[in-house]
Design a protein around this motif. Structure first.
Motif, PDB file in Angstrom:
ATOM      1  N   TRP A  91       0.822  -1.047   0.055  1.00 22.96           N
ATOM      2  CA  TRP A  91      -0.020  -0.104  -0.088  1.00 22.96           C
ATOM      3  C   TRP A  91       0.724   1.197   0.099  1.00 22.96           C
ATOM      4  O   TRP A  91       0.752   2.408  -0.500  1.00 22.96           O
ATOM      5  CB  TRP A  91      -0.826  -0.049   1.112  1.00 22.96           C
ATOM      6  CG  TRP A  91      -1.766  -1.208   1.133  1.00 22.96           C
ATOM      7  CD1 TRP A  91      -1.650  -2.421   1.830  1.00 22.96           C
ATOM      8  CD2 TRP A  91      -2.910  -1.652   0.399  1.00 22.96           C
ATOM      9  NE1 TRP A  91      -2.552  -3.367   1.711  1.00 22.96           N
ATOM     10  CE2 TRP A  91      -3.361  -2.767   0.662  1.00 22.96           C
ATOM     11  CE3 TRP A  91      -3.406  -0.787  -0.897  1.00 22.96           C
ATOM     12  CZ2 TRP A  91      -4.520  -3.431   0.007  1.00 22.96           C
ATOM     13  CZ3 TRP A  91      -4.714  -1.272  -1.652  1.00 22.96           C
ATOM     14  CH2 TRP A  91      -4.935  -2.627  -1.081  1.00 22.96           C
TER      15      TRP A  91
ATOM     16  N   ARG B 277      -6.488  -3.446   6.950  1.00 22.97           N
ATOM     17  CA  ARG B 277      -6.864  -4.086   5.992  1.00 22.97           C
ATOM     18  C   ARG B 277      -6.880  -5.632   6.293  1.00 22.97           C
ATOM     19  O   ARG B 277      -7.924  -6.550   6.245  1.00 22.97           O
ATOM     20  CB  ARG B 277      -6.505  -3.880   4.715  1.00 22.97           C
ATOM     21  CG  ARG B 277      -6.940  -2.624   3.928  1.00 22.97           C
ATOM     22  CD  ARG B 277      -5.771  -2.421   2.555  1.00 22.97           C
ATOM     23  NE  ARG B 277      -6.046  -1.252   1.985  1.00 22.97           N
ATOM     24  CZ  ARG B 277      -7.138  -1.054   0.928  1.00 22.97           C
ATOM     25  NH1 ARG B 277      -8.041  -2.424   0.621  1.00 22.97           N
ATOM     26  NH2 ARG B 277      -7.439  -0.065   0.360  1.00 22.97           N
TER      27      ARG B 277
ATOM     28  N   ILE C  88     -12.500  -2.419   0.006  1.00 23.00           N
ATOM     29  CA  ILE C  88     -12.364  -0.832   0.132  1.00 23.00           C
ATOM     30  C   ILE C  88     -11.636  -0.166  -1.026  1.00 23.00           C
ATOM     31  O   ILE C  88     -10.477  -0.813  -1.351  1.00 23.00           O
ATOM     32  CB  ILE C  88     -11.581  -0.445   1.418  1.00 23.00           C
ATOM     33  CG1 ILE C  88     -12.325  -0.815   2.685  1.00 23.00           C
ATOM     34  CG2 ILE C  88     -11.125   0.993   1.428  1.00 23.00           C
ATOM     35  CD1 ILE C  88     -11.513  -0.718   4.022  1.00 23.00           C
ATOM     36  N   THR C  89     -12.240   0.721  -1.715  1.00 25.17           N
ATOM     37  CA  THR C  89     -11.671   1.150  -2.814  1.00 25.17           C
ATOM     38  C   THR C  89     -11.891   2.548  -3.063  1.00 25.17           C
ATOM     39  O   THR C  89     -12.825   3.081  -2.885  1.00 25.17           O
ATOM     40  CB  THR C  89     -12.240   0.386  -4.120  1.00 25.17           C
ATOM     41  OG1 THR C  89     -12.590  -0.926  -3.929  1.00 25.17           O
ATOM     42  CG2 THR C  89     -11.453   0.640  -5.394  1.00 25.17           C
ATOM     43  N   GLY C  90     -10.731   3.344  -3.529  1.00 25.45           N
ATOM     44  CA  GLY C  90     -10.894   4.857  -3.320  1.00 25.45           C
ATOM     45  C   GLY C  90     -10.481   4.902  -5.157  1.00 25.45           C
ATOM     46  O   GLY C  90      -9.840   4.383  -5.620  1.00 25.45           O
ATOM     47  N   TYR C  91     -10.767   6.323  -5.433  1.00 25.88           N
ATOM     48  CA  TYR C  91     -10.559   6.673  -6.988  1.00 25.88           C
ATOM     49  C   TYR C  91     -10.848   8.150  -6.888  1.00 25.88           C
ATOM     50  O   TYR C  91     -11.541   8.608  -6.067  1.00 25.88           O
ATOM     51  CB  TYR C  91     -11.399   5.835  -7.766  1.00 25.88           C
ATOM     52  CG  TYR C  91     -12.961   5.751  -7.453  1.00 25.88           C
ATOM     53  CD1 TYR C  91     -13.721   6.488  -7.687  1.00 25.88           C
ATOM     54  CD2 TYR C  91     -13.336   4.390  -6.747  1.00 25.88           C
ATOM     55  CE1 TYR C  91     -15.105   6.473  -7.448  1.00 25.88           C
ATOM     56  CE2 TYR C  91     -14.444   4.291  -6.136  1.00 25.88           C
ATOM     57  CZ  TYR C  91     -15.441   5.180  -6.257  1.00 25.88           C
ATOM     58  OH  TYR C  91     -16.818   5.237  -6.249  1.00 25.88           O
TER      59      TYR C  91
ATOM     60  N   TRP D 212      -5.921   6.840 -10.590  1.00 28.41           N
ATOM     61  CA  TRP D 212      -6.987   5.933  -9.910  1.00 28.41           C
ATOM     62  C   TRP D 212      -8.272   6.368 -10.252  1.00 28.41           C
ATOM     63  O   TRP D 212      -8.996   6.587  -9.346  1.00 28.41           O
ATOM     64  CB  TRP D 212      -6.589   6.080  -8.466  1.00 28.41           C
ATOM     65  CG  TRP D 212      -5.077   5.990  -7.979  1.00 28.41           C
ATOM     66  CD1 TRP D 212      -4.797   7.022  -7.555  1.00 28.41           C
ATOM     67  CD2 TRP D 212      -4.368   4.829  -8.056  1.00 28.41           C
ATOM     68  NE1 TRP D 212      -3.183   6.624  -7.133  1.00 28.41           N
ATOM     69  CE2 TRP D 212      -3.174   5.321  -7.470  1.00 28.41           C
ATOM     70  CE3 TRP D 212      -4.321   3.537  -8.265  1.00 28.41           C
ATOM     71  CZ2 TRP D 212      -1.953   4.653  -7.056  1.00 28.41           C
ATOM     72  CZ3 TRP D 212      -3.509   2.882  -8.249  1.00 28.41           C
ATOM     73  CH2 TRP D 212      -2.153   3.297  -7.738  1.00 28.41           C
TER      74      TRP D 212
ATOM     75  N   VAL E  15     -14.071   7.283  -1.933  1.00 23.63           N
ATOM     76  CA  VAL E  15     -13.860   6.027  -1.025  1.00 23.63           C
ATOM     77  C   VAL E  15     -15.146   5.226  -0.964  1.00 23.63           C
ATOM     78  O   VAL E  15     -15.817   5.669  -0.055  1.00 23.63           O
ATOM     79  CB  VAL E  15     -12.887   6.259  -0.025  1.00 23.63           C
ATOM     80  CG1 VAL E  15     -12.322   4.835   0.653  1.00 23.63           C
ATOM     81  CG2 VAL E  15     -11.619   6.914  -0.121  1.00 23.63           C
TER      82      VAL E  15
ATOM     83  N   ALA F  12     -16.537   1.538   0.750  1.00 23.28           N
ATOM     84  CA  ALA F  12     -16.336   0.077   1.292  1.00 23.28           C
ATOM     85  C   ALA F  12     -17.476  -0.545   1.107  1.00 23.28           C
ATOM     86  O   ALA F  12     -18.581  -0.156   1.336  1.00 23.28           O
ATOM     87  CB  ALA F  12     -16.342   0.529   2.785  1.00 23.28           C
TER      88      ALA F  12
ATOM     89  N   PRO G 135      -4.764   6.519  -1.969  1.00 25.21           N
ATOM     90  CA  PRO G 135      -4.325   5.503  -0.942  1.00 25.21           C
ATOM     91  C   PRO G 135      -4.505   5.656   0.465  1.00 25.21           C
ATOM     92  O   PRO G 135      -4.749   5.073   1.219  1.00 25.21           O
ATOM     93  CB  PRO G 135      -3.035   5.050  -1.386  1.00 25.21           C
ATOM     94  CG  PRO G 135      -2.703   6.105  -2.207  1.00 25.21           C
ATOM     95  CD  PRO G 135      -3.594   6.714  -2.834  1.00 25.21           C
TER      96      PRO G 135
ATOM     97  N   GLU H 221      -8.280   5.705   1.204  1.00 26.17           N
ATOM     98  CA  GLU H 221      -8.565   4.132   1.745  1.00 26.17           C
ATOM     99  C   GLU H 221      -7.942   3.648   3.053  1.00 26.17           C
ATOM    100  O   GLU H 221      -8.603   2.916   3.679  1.00 26.17           O
ATOM    101  CB  GLU H 221      -7.887   3.224   0.565  1.00 26.17           C
ATOM    102  CG  GLU H 221      -8.650   3.265  -0.830  1.00 26.17           C
ATOM    103  CD  GLU H 221      -7.702   2.583  -1.825  1.00 26.17           C
ATOM    104  OE1 GLU H 221      -8.303   2.119  -2.873  1.00 26.17           O
ATOM    105  OE2 GLU H 221      -6.403   2.327  -1.801  1.00 26.17           O
TER     106      GLU H 221
END
Lengths: 366, 366, 366, 366
Positions: free
Chosen positions: B44, B142, B154-157, B182, B212, B214, B337, B340
């Motif tokens: 990460w 995580r 869990i994803t961020g963009y 991202w 983000v 979840a 990140p 996240e």
């Protein structure tokens, strides 16, 4: 680590449900010698009180605060202050039919899923009525702030109702107390009155944006990294019922700016640093700059509406529901004094924290 | 009440400055028996690492994490986990000329005003470098989540750069890892590349919005009133450097909706309640519904730009400054990140809190 | 709410195991501008250091502290101070044979029962080696205290070894540094040397009582009801490994007194109130009186002895054990600097807390 | 970080003064679904209630508890429980003459020195009356413990009055409820009755030692290093008014033992580990062993006595004082239910903490 508390040194724990015997705030860490009585706190509760005009719920609670501890001969003693508000108009029968149904947009279903038991009367602990406790605590915080930083002024107002925003060029501080929406734009106030009346009659509701400004806050408040002034303000505002977004200074719009446009240039004024602008909302690196602290938050529309909505029961059967209770067509209105109270609590807390770690400001400029 | 800590039971304290010997995270309260090694956390950190492409700062830190405690034979022991990252490329000379000048938009002036002393090298404690510690802690979180709620993802963009938003109809999860921003919108990625390149060349910078999500979070997490899931998420995200706004679900746009439009109606699905929509962002009354938890935050443009800006010195003299260091034209990218990681820490913390107070979910439906 | 932290505003989180790469203390909330360097902290660590004479463990750790953050150009910056001590003499092979056996009197069995995993090397997290982190933090606290209350002097000493108590009529402050037991009674020191030597040779161990006194503490420190000065001192001392009892002033003997005998009468001195005696140990109602703060604690005998003791294995089989490691025949000796460190941390914490809530002392007398 | 709160997850904040309108406990973090009503809590308050016999203060407070929140249809809901006790017999006139004089041994002088204001009526916040709030909270804790660890039994009793100790060979659990001193030694009870009667008539008072035992506590509770079970118990007991010493297991006497004598050897019983003895008081390394948890604390003699004592006034003049109020000749008696309540709160808190971090016990033996 109380889950119903906020604040570091000025620490407020709220308790109570919408339809129980009473609710209130247990306030720990208040400085001693603050002059306070029930009337001074009542002033702010009356501002939040329901039933004042047709735009707020017709539930008529006197919302009378009692000080049960921590005050002696008109002054705080430095020990916990208990602020209690008894519930008098509980009319629980309005809520009997939602005992087994979950109202969409309310916390009914999540409280059930978490706890396996819920006081369904008026939303119980999740009722916006809890915010009365915050307003009471905020009233005390305001008086304590006067002792330490007498120039601080905290003012909240509505800047948007539904899609209708105020015109900033109409901004007039003196208008805020002159209309039922606590808005500084008299033209918007008129427009909103018509708009909201219509929504109310149709049994619908609408969201709002509230802005709270603290003027006269000394530079240096806030504590990196996780007790930043903006971090604590974000938590304080997001914890208010129905709030879905919080902004500091430029807020979400900061994303659209370039670094050049966003830079608040610094000059030297007579009493210290001055800035060309306040995109930062008075906070840099989590610490106050001495400029106005500017916070905004969005309040979603009341979920209690007269339109039939689909939902399920505790036993998992699909059904429909109409929420008949006495509700606000725009809860954003009554969120104004609540936002002010949270601002007051956070500012006082950071005044104490700063004094604790640092003593007095150390970094003189010029 | 550590000012540099966050979390209730899973409690992370970060320490260290941009140009000191090291920085890191002291993580207390991690469940025992979580399988972890340095490589799993490094994964990460590498995502956040600077110098990966021309859109991020050219500072080349290996950002190599070391586990100094709390892990034995590949598993957490339940005692504090110390995650340390040594600073290797400190090139302090870049910063010598800002020793006495305050960079506009940075915390230079407020740290000085608060503490009367500041480690000016690279921003010291207020440097975005601090977020590496969060990412390391999030990597551990995580793995711990997997033990308790294995379905959580869990994803961020990025969803916005400057005024340019993604087109939600292009949303494709698989695209997120395919571009330097991202972003799930491949078209936006191309557009942004051109846009940002230009800004970078002109020495300017721009803001961004990060989302983000979840997925797979069980219903029932969160604790009213001041440890609500959304309250804690708002604090977690607002505490990230340069963040000026936080939204849950509809966010600020909730203000524009009517109650009718905003209601997420409830149905009965095979595995429990289902909703017609997710305006709420997966949280009602501060407690998770089981839907996707959706958080967005705005990152302001980097304040370190090549344009000359007006400022003052410690002695109060007016002057000008150009920030020459190695900086990101859009720090929003590397905030992905970080967001996240904060989400992971908050979710784990609430899994533990919930288990502590409640044991297992009590309120079955159907 | 970190389980490995103590203190309210001056907050210390210790981390690390006996035989891992390092251990240390993450110190948050230290005032800025405190002059400090590694040598000043090392001074106190050297006092606690093992292997100094035949009465302490022969493990030879240099116990060299490194400051990794929070200090810039010789002063604290107000941000977290990371104090790290690397483990160099780890000789883990000594402990291999206790991997599956629980040493009676040690935390081996309870750590296993709680966590299902334990770093058995040297006791892991439960090793008295953890107290090195406290001593380091205490060294910093001492310097910070000087800034706020320069008259404070903190001194610890042994008053009892096994059943042998000092003769209070021999009390001589200047003797404390003159013998390996940090005792103010030179006669007792001689007696104990013979006594302990015999115990050591027989592979046995013995308990001790340590007294820590803080002189020059201003009146008014402490915060009712659960952050009382004596409450926090009791917790601080009881948290030290092997401590089984804590006393303030008269301590357990207070039970034997009548109200008449116990009353510390009050007179008016030149600089404020004076007392006829100090049964209270300098604390009334949890708040300091200005008299000496007097705390005592009992340290049990080291459980690591050369006598064979009965025990069980992880799989529940009965067996026997001899603990061969390098251990102290009387850990009470090395508990002296640890007790001092805890006193320093508590006093500083309460100086900050008091300043935060009250500002400066308000209640003048005379 | 409330200064009037204790507990990590089960968090009790007490509020109120001896002679204000009311006092109480705000209890946060209680598990939901605990069956509770006012009578169940009243049971324990009645045990502590003054005026029950000639050995306790003749102040006659009904001490009637009211549950104001957090309970619905006979069960806790998981939200804050407010337990309020109204003050009815306030007879403030008894205290008027001590408005300006500081009673030796009381917190009068330190409260004044700290806060510059004090509610002198009956000691205000520093009155032992505050312990009623603890007993109420403890009553709730006992019921919550039943839900999680039904075998836990908590019992307090007096083991020493003045210099007169019980004879442990007379120990009989069934005697505890049979005498006004809650002592398991019937012979001691008779002796103490005569002894105390004499002291009472002479207007004097005496100290006591109370022991509290928790049986049936599962192994694994407690959290190193600063939330150790014994650390938290030491803090909990030392926070009780007039307590000057706290012991776990052997307590101060541990200093006199050799390692050989002190070792509790371990055997394998039918249901898990068994020990040859319990010098440790049921706690190793801060974590419960499954043996009885044994805590003792010394209560100093009541400072309110009829003998004239020397003191000073607020203006610094020397004077004398006799404390005429209605007081206990041995407050240790009424400290018994208070000690039990604190034990209950600590045990429940650690049950929740353990469940939060660990889930269920992981380390099986055998």
């Amino acid at each position: 680590m109380s889950m119903n508390s906020f604040g570091h040194l000025f620490r407020v724990t709220t308790w109570g449900e919408s339809h129980g015997p009473a609710l209130g705030a247990t306030v720990d860490g208040c400085p001693p010698g603050v002059e306070i009585d029930e009337a001074m706190i009542q002033h702010w509760l009356d501002k939040r009180k329901p039933g004042q005009n047709k735009f707020t719920t017709q539930r008529r609670e006197p919302d009378q605060v009692k000080i049960l501890s921590g005050v002696f001969e008109g002054q705080t003693t430095g020990t916990p202050v208990q602020l209690m508000i008894e519930n008098t108009d509980q009319r629980s029968k309005d809520y009997g039919d939602i005992m087994d149904k979950f109202r969409p947009g309310h916390a009914d279903i999540t409280y059930w899923q978490k706890y396996g038991i819920r006081d369904y009367r008026g939303g119980g602990r999740s009722s916006a009525r809890e915010t009365a406790s915050r307003v009471a605590a905020g009233g005390l915080a305001r008086e304590a702030i006067k002792q330490i930083a007498p120039n601080v002024q905290i003012t909240g107002y509505m800047v948007q109702m539904g899609p209708r925003r105020i015109d900033r060029s109409n901004f007039d501080w003196s208008q805020i107390e002159q209309n039922p929406f606590w808005t500084p734009d008299a033209t918007a106030a008129e427009d909103w009155a018509t708009y909201l009346d219509e929504l109310r009659k149709s049994g619908n509701s609408v969201g709002a944006v509230v802005e709270v400004v603290a003027r006269g806050v000394p530079a240096g408040l806030g504590a990196p990294i996780y007790a930043k002034l903006d971090t604590d303000l974000a938590a304080a505002m997001m914890s208010i019922n129905a709030v879905k977004g919080v902004e500091i200074g430029e807020g979400m719009a900061a994303a659209e700016l370039t670094g050049e446009a966003n830079a608040d240039e610094i000059f030297m004024g007579q009493d210290g640093p001055q800035y060309s602008s306040n995109h930062a909302g008075g906070i840099l690196g989590g610490i106050s700059t001495g400029q106005d602290i500017v916070v905004r938050f969005a309040v979603k529309p009341t979920s209690s509406i007269l339109t039939t909505r689909k939902t399920i029961t505790k036993s998992g059967e699909e059904t429909e529901i109409i929420t008949k209770g006495r509700h606000d067509p725009c809860v954003g209105i009554r969120a104004v004094p609540v936002g002010e109270a949270m601002m007051a609590c956070v500012i006082l807390d950071h005044l104490l924290l700063h004094r604790g770690q640092i003593g007095e400001n150390r970094g003189r400029i010029g």
